[in-house]
Each structure stands twice: as structure tokens, then as C-alpha cells.
Scaffold this motif. Structure first.
Motif, PDB file in Angstrom:
ATOM      1  N   ALA A   1       1.838   0.542 -10.723  1.00  0.00           N
ATOM      2  CA  ALA A   1       0.635   0.556  -9.880  1.00  0.00           C
ATOM      3  C   ALA A   1      -0.243  -0.653 -10.167  1.00  0.00           C
ATOM      4  O   ALA A   1      -0.773  -1.283  -9.236  1.00  0.00           O
ATOM      5  CB  ALA A   1      -0.140   1.844 -10.118  1.00  0.00           C
ATOM      6  N   LYS A   2      -0.400  -0.996 -11.438  1.00  0.00           N
ATOM      7  CA  LYS A   2      -1.207  -2.176 -11.798  1.00  0.00           C
ATOM      8  C   LYS A   2      -0.594  -3.433 -11.198  1.00  0.00           C
ATOM      9  O   LYS A   2      -1.306  -4.327 -10.689  1.00  0.00           O
ATOM     10  CB  LYS A   2      -1.263  -2.287 -13.322  1.00  0.00           C
ATOM     11  CG  LYS A   2      -2.042  -3.483 -13.841  1.00  0.00           C
ATOM     12  CD  LYS A   2      -3.511  -3.367 -13.525  1.00  0.00           C
ATOM     13  CE  LYS A   2      -4.343  -4.370 -14.306  1.00  0.00           C
ATOM     14  NZ  LYS A   2      -4.011  -5.770 -14.014  1.00  0.00           N
ATOM     15  N   MET A   3       0.713  -3.533 -11.215  1.00  0.00           N
ATOM     16  CA  MET A   3       1.394  -4.695 -10.650  1.00  0.00           C
ATOM     17  C   MET A   3       1.142  -4.796  -9.147  1.00  0.00           C
ATOM     18  O   MET A   3       0.864  -5.873  -8.615  1.00  0.00           O
ATOM     19  CB  MET A   3       2.893  -4.582 -10.930  1.00  0.00           C
ATOM     20  CG  MET A   3       3.730  -5.751 -10.484  1.00  0.00           C
ATOM     21  SD  MET A   3       5.459  -5.412 -10.805  1.00  0.00           S
ATOM     22  CE  MET A   3       5.435  -5.139 -12.567  1.00  0.00           C
ATOM     23  N   LEU A   4       1.217  -3.669  -8.448  1.00  0.00           N
ATOM     24  CA  LEU A   4       1.007  -3.664  -7.002  1.00  0.00           C
ATOM     25  C   LEU A   4      -0.448  -3.968  -6.652  1.00  0.00           C
ATOM     26  O   LEU A   4      -0.732  -4.654  -5.664  1.00  0.00           O
ATOM     27  CB  LEU A   4       1.420  -2.319  -6.417  1.00  0.00           C
ATOM     28  CG  LEU A   4       2.921  -2.030  -6.463  1.00  0.00           C
ATOM     29  CD1 LEU A   4       3.190  -0.553  -6.228  1.00  0.00           C
ATOM     30  CD2 LEU A   4       3.664  -2.869  -5.419  1.00  0.00           C
TER      31      LEU A   4
ATOM     32  N   THR B   1       0.826  -1.208   0.000  1.00  0.00           N
ATOM     33  CA  THR B   1       0.000   0.000   0.000  1.00  0.00           C
ATOM     34  C   THR B   1       0.862   1.260   0.000  1.00  0.00           C
ATOM     35  O   THR B   1       0.551   2.243  -0.685  1.00  0.00           O
ATOM     36  CB  THR B   1      -0.932  -0.011   1.222  1.00  0.00           C
ATOM     37  OG1 THR B   1      -1.677  -1.231   1.215  1.00  0.00           O
ATOM     38  CG2 THR B   1      -1.883   1.163   1.178  1.00  0.00           C
ATOM     39  N   ILE B   2       1.951   1.233   0.761  1.00  0.00           N
ATOM     40  CA  ILE B   2       2.874   2.366   0.740  1.00  0.00           C
ATOM     41  C   ILE B   2       3.456   2.547  -0.662  1.00  0.00           C
ATOM     42  O   ILE B   2       3.540   3.658  -1.185  1.00  0.00           O
ATOM     43  CB  ILE B   2       4.007   2.159   1.759  1.00  0.00           C
ATOM     44  CG1 ILE B   2       3.438   2.154   3.187  1.00  0.00           C
ATOM     45  CG2 ILE B   2       5.062   3.255   1.634  1.00  0.00           C
ATOM     46  CD1 ILE B   2       4.449   1.814   4.258  1.00  0.00           C
ATOM     47  N   ALA B   3       3.837   1.430  -1.286  1.00  0.00           N
ATOM     48  CA  ALA B   3       4.387   1.492  -2.642  1.00  0.00           C
ATOM     49  C   ALA B   3       3.345   1.989  -3.632  1.00  0.00           C
ATOM     50  O   ALA B   3       3.661   2.749  -4.557  1.00  0.00           O
ATOM     51  CB  ALA B   3       4.895   0.108  -3.054  1.00  0.00           C
ATOM     52  N   LEU B   4       2.085   1.576  -3.455  1.00  0.00           N
ATOM     53  CA  LEU B   4       1.021   2.038  -4.349  1.00  0.00           C
ATOM     54  C   LEU B   4       0.823   3.542  -4.219  1.00  0.00           C
ATOM     55  O   LEU B   4       0.590   4.235  -5.215  1.00  0.00           O
ATOM     56  CB  LEU B   4      -0.282   1.302  -4.029  1.00  0.00           C
ATOM     57  CG  LEU B   4      -1.483   1.683  -4.892  1.00  0.00           C
ATOM     58  CD1 LEU B   4      -1.203   1.403  -6.360  1.00  0.00           C
ATOM     59  CD2 LEU B   4      -2.728   0.937  -4.436  1.00  0.00           C
ATOM     60  N   GLN B   5       0.916   4.054  -2.989  1.00  0.00           N
ATOM     61  CA  GLN B   5       0.793   5.500  -2.814  1.00  0.00           C
ATOM     62  C   GLN B   5       1.893   6.238  -3.584  1.00  0.00           C
ATOM     63  O   GLN B   5       1.655   7.251  -4.230  1.00  0.00           O
ATOM     64  CB  GLN B   5       0.852   5.865  -1.335  1.00  0.00           C
ATOM     65  CG  GLN B   5       0.470   7.322  -1.085  1.00  0.00           C
ATOM     66  CD  GLN B   5       1.232   7.939   0.074  1.00  0.00           C
ATOM     67  OE1 GLN B   5       2.453   7.945   0.080  1.00  0.00           O
ATOM     68  NE2 GLN B   5       0.503   8.462   1.041  1.00  0.00           N
TER      69      GLN B   5
ATOM     70  N   GLY C   1       2.636   8.735 -10.875  1.00  0.00           N
ATOM     71  CA  GLY C   1       1.945   8.422 -12.120  1.00  0.00           C
ATOM     72  C   GLY C   1       2.467   7.224 -12.877  1.00  0.00           C
ATOM     73  O   GLY C   1       2.307   7.162 -14.104  1.00  0.00           O
ATOM     74  N   TRP C   2       3.051   6.239 -12.166  1.00  0.00           N
ATOM     75  CA  TRP C   2       3.597   5.055 -12.853  1.00  0.00           C
ATOM     76  C   TRP C   2       2.511   3.995 -12.977  1.00  0.00           C
ATOM     77  O   TRP C   2       2.270   3.214 -12.061  1.00  0.00           O
ATOM     78  CB  TRP C   2       4.801   4.508 -12.103  1.00  0.00           C
ATOM     79  CG  TRP C   2       5.908   5.492 -11.902  1.00  0.00           C
ATOM     80  CD1 TRP C   2       6.407   5.957 -10.726  1.00  0.00           C
ATOM     81  CD2 TRP C   2       6.680   6.134 -12.927  1.00  0.00           C
ATOM     82  NE1 TRP C   2       7.426   6.845 -10.930  1.00  0.00           N
ATOM     83  CE2 TRP C   2       7.615   6.982 -12.284  1.00  0.00           C
ATOM     84  CE3 TRP C   2       6.669   6.098 -14.325  1.00  0.00           C
ATOM     85  CZ2 TRP C   2       8.530   7.761 -12.981  1.00  0.00           C
ATOM     86  CZ3 TRP C   2       7.574   6.878 -15.021  1.00  0.00           C
ATOM     87  CH2 TRP C   2       8.489   7.693 -14.355  1.00  0.00           C
TER      88      TRP C   2
END
Length: 376
Positions: A279-282, A264-268, A274-275
């Protein structure tokens, strides 16, 4: 800088020594190839400009173009082989001229010597991706040249200049030498950090250092370096590197701890920058799309809020498609968090931007209200 140097004409600079040296080198080396054309001539010139730009700093190049050469610089003349023998060996390596390499390699005292403009022959070959020329020079390095240190200087310059074509080959040669384990580990960590920040998966795989055993009582402390690397990869948006780190067993052990969900931290972070692919991978890995988290010294925000404030419309669409909700419980004029003023809510921040962002968030808010009424 290399493209500027390639397009530079003598009329555009105060001193044309550097340009004359490059042109004289091209004219001297091409006859070794016997059969050459104007296209090959321009290609050789571009490769030499590329080499000069990698060896010299921008300040040095500008100094050559404005102030001219040093008092003891090589004299430019028709027979460059006599005035700059080591320079011609490096130039031959840069353009991959095998006959010239064979001619000059035995005329220099050491193949590891640096020339004024083209650096060492190995470096000149490496920055231009000349594998055969680099292998030829490597075979002619003598033990007295301190080959391991010479290789590391070449590797370090290639990393700084982002000339990555030959990095795996150079690293393979470097690791074939015996050295203290502390030095090898430090070099690998240096290369690993560079690979994560630049997205070079091949170098990362070669230089990945096995993690220390994880103590179940101190998981966070032991995983901190990996955590930092993982977030750097997310910040830079390198999807292949993120996938590689996610697949590491040590990362997976830390990933699912409820007190700090890295996904979740990485998704933020990926939403903020804007990657989309990252984001889709996470999201596919189970990152919580509606949990507010704090990352990069920011206040707690959901990934959707980060995407809206980052003005990434495509990211907003992706997050909404994966169930992201627009917070509806904060409709005041503004909110103050830790002394910093933010827009009152995500949909008000979108309205301030207008355009597609406002339309998409407005539709999402209406859909959420419609579903809320339907449940009641």
C-alpha cells in the motif's frame, strides 16, 4: 507433512515400513561419507523425509503408515543398495552424498528412473537444494531419457511443493533446449503466473514473456492479462513483484488512463487484505486515497473503508497519514447497495469494532469537523 514424518515414531503408526526404509537408507548411505556424526545422521533423515513428502501425496504417506507397503515394494534390509539401487541413487542426491552418487550412477540403467519413495534423483536433489548433486545427475542424463520433459516434471513438482531453491537453475537448463516457440511460451506463462502468486521475483524475471504491441485504440483489451497479474500480486501482497510490474513500460501506459486507475484499484485491494508495504508503494506511485473504486467484485468503496471493514488498524493509520478522509455524508442507520446491507458509514463500522479502530476513526472524524468549521 515432512516435519510430521520426521517426528513420527514406530509406536505411533500401524505400519512402520516407511520409517524403517528411511532409517535403513540413512544407515546405508552414511558410511560412504567415512566421517559422520549423529547430527549428520539426523540431517540426512530430515532430508529424506523432505524428499518423501515432496514425491508422495499426503494420502499415499498415510496409506504407507496405516496399511503398509505394496506387494511389490522394495524389501527393507541392511544392504539397501541391492534391494533398491535407483532409490539409493535418489537418496544420495537428496542428501548430497557425492561418493554414493559416484558409486550408484553407473549401476542404474537410467538416471531419470523414478524410485518408489524418493522419486527421480534429479527431483530428490532439487527439493533439497542440492545444486552439485543435481548438476551431477543432469550431466548423466542421456538423450534417450527425454531430458527436457524430465526437467519440466521436476520443475512442476518443485513449484507445486514450493521448493524454490533450485528453480532458477532448473529453468535455465530447461530453456537451454530447443523446443517449439508455442511450448516455451506456454511454459513461461505457467511459471510467470506461479511466480506472481508466490512472490518469486527471480522466477518471474526469468519467465516474463514480452507483451504484445499495445494498440492505442484497444488498450484495455490488450492489457487485460497484465492487469489480472498485477491485481493478483496486490492481493497476495508481494511488494517486490508489484514494484517489478509497475516498472514495466506496458503497465505504465495503462496505469494513467482516467477511466480505470489501476493504482487506486490496487490500493483498495491491498488495503482490504492489510498489505502495508504494498500500500505504501502504491501511495508513493500516486494512487488516489479518497476515490471510491470497485474491485474484486465488490461495491465501490474507498481504500479507507476497505481497511476499516478488514479490521486492519495499521492500514487505517497509514491511509489517514496520506490524507484519507472519513465520509461524513452518510449517517443513517444502514445502507443497501445492490441488495447487500452495509454499515451506515466508515466511522460507525469502526465503532462496532471498538478498541483502537474506533478511537482512531473517532479522532479522524473530529479533526475533519474541526477543519470544516475552520474553513467556514
Amino acid at each position: 507433512m515432512h516435519s510430521v514424518l520426521f517426528k513420527m515414531s514406530p509406536q505411533k503408526c500401524r505400519n512402520d515400513y516407511l520409517l524403517r526404509h528411511i532409517d535403513a537408507t540413512v544407515e546405508f548411505l552414511l558410511p560412504f561419507a567415512h566421517d559422520y556424526s549423529e547430527v549428520q545422521k539426523e540431517t540426512c533423515r530430515a532430508q529424506l523425509c523432505n524428499t518423501v513428502a515432496a514425491v508422495l501425496s499426503c494420502e499415499d504417506i498415510i496409506a504407507y503408515l496405516t496399511e503398509g507397503p505394496y506387494d511389490d515394494s522394495v524389501v527393507v534390509r541392511d544392504n539397501m543398495g541391492r534391494s533398491d539401487t535407483i532409490g539409493m541413487l535418489a537418496a544420495a542426491a537428496a542428501v548430497g552424498n557425492q561418493p554414493a552418487l559416484l558409486f550408484f550412477v553407473n549401476k542404474v540403467r537410467s538416471a531419470a528412473t523414478y524410485s518408489e519413495l524418493y522419486g527421480s534423483p534429479l527431483l530428490a536433489a532439487a527439493v533439497n537444494g542440492q545444486v552439485q548433486a543435481a548438476a551431477f545427475i543432469f550431466e548423466h542424463l542421456s538423450p534417450s531419457d527425454d531430458v527436457r520433459q524430465h526437467l519440466w516434471r521436476t520443475i512442476d513438482t518443485c513449484m507445486q511443493q514450493r521448493r524454490t531453491a533450485m528453480l532458477p537453475t532448473l529453468l535455465g537448463w530447461y530453456y537451454s533446449f530447443r523446443a517449439p516457440i508455442e511450448i516455451i511460451r506456454a511454459r513461461k506463462l505457467h511459471c510467470r503466473a506461479w511466480a506472481i502468486r508466490t512472490g518469486n521475483l527471480e522466477v518471474l524475471q526469468m519467465c516474463d514473456v514480452p507483451a504484445k504491441p499495445i494498440n492505442r485504440h484497444h488498450v484495455w483489451a490488450n492489457c487485460r492479462p497484465a492487469y489480472s497479474d498485477f491485481l493478483w500480486a496486490c492481493k497476495c501482497g508481494h511488494a517486490a513483484v508489484i514494484q517489478y510490474l509497475l516498472d514495466k513500460p506496458g503497465m505504465r501506459k495503462c496505469m494513467h488512463r482516467p477511466d480505470h486507475d489501476w493504482r487506486t484499484i490496487a490500493l483498495q485491494i491491498t488495503a482490504k487484505h492489510g498489505w502495508l508495504v504494498a500500500a505504501k508503494m502504491l501511495l508513493d506511485k500516486g494512487a488516489a486515497v479518497n476515490d471510491p473504486v470497485a474491485a474484486e467484485d465488490e461495491d465501490k468503496m474507498t481504500p479507507l473503508e476497505c481497511a476499516v471493514r478488514g479490521k486492519h488498524v495499521d492500514m487505517v493509520v497509514l491511509l489517514l497519514a496520506h490524507g484519507a478522509r472519513v465520509p461524513l455524508n452518510d449517517l443513517g442507520p444502514a445502507s443497501v447497495r445492490n441488495g447487500r446491507v452495509f454499515s451506515a458509514s466508515t466511522h460507525l463500522a469502526a465503532e462496532e469494532q471498538g478498541g483502537d479502530m474506533a478511537r482512531i476513526i473517532r479522532m479522524a472524524v473530529l479533526e475533519q469537523l474541526r477543519r470544516a468549521r475552520g474553513r467556514t
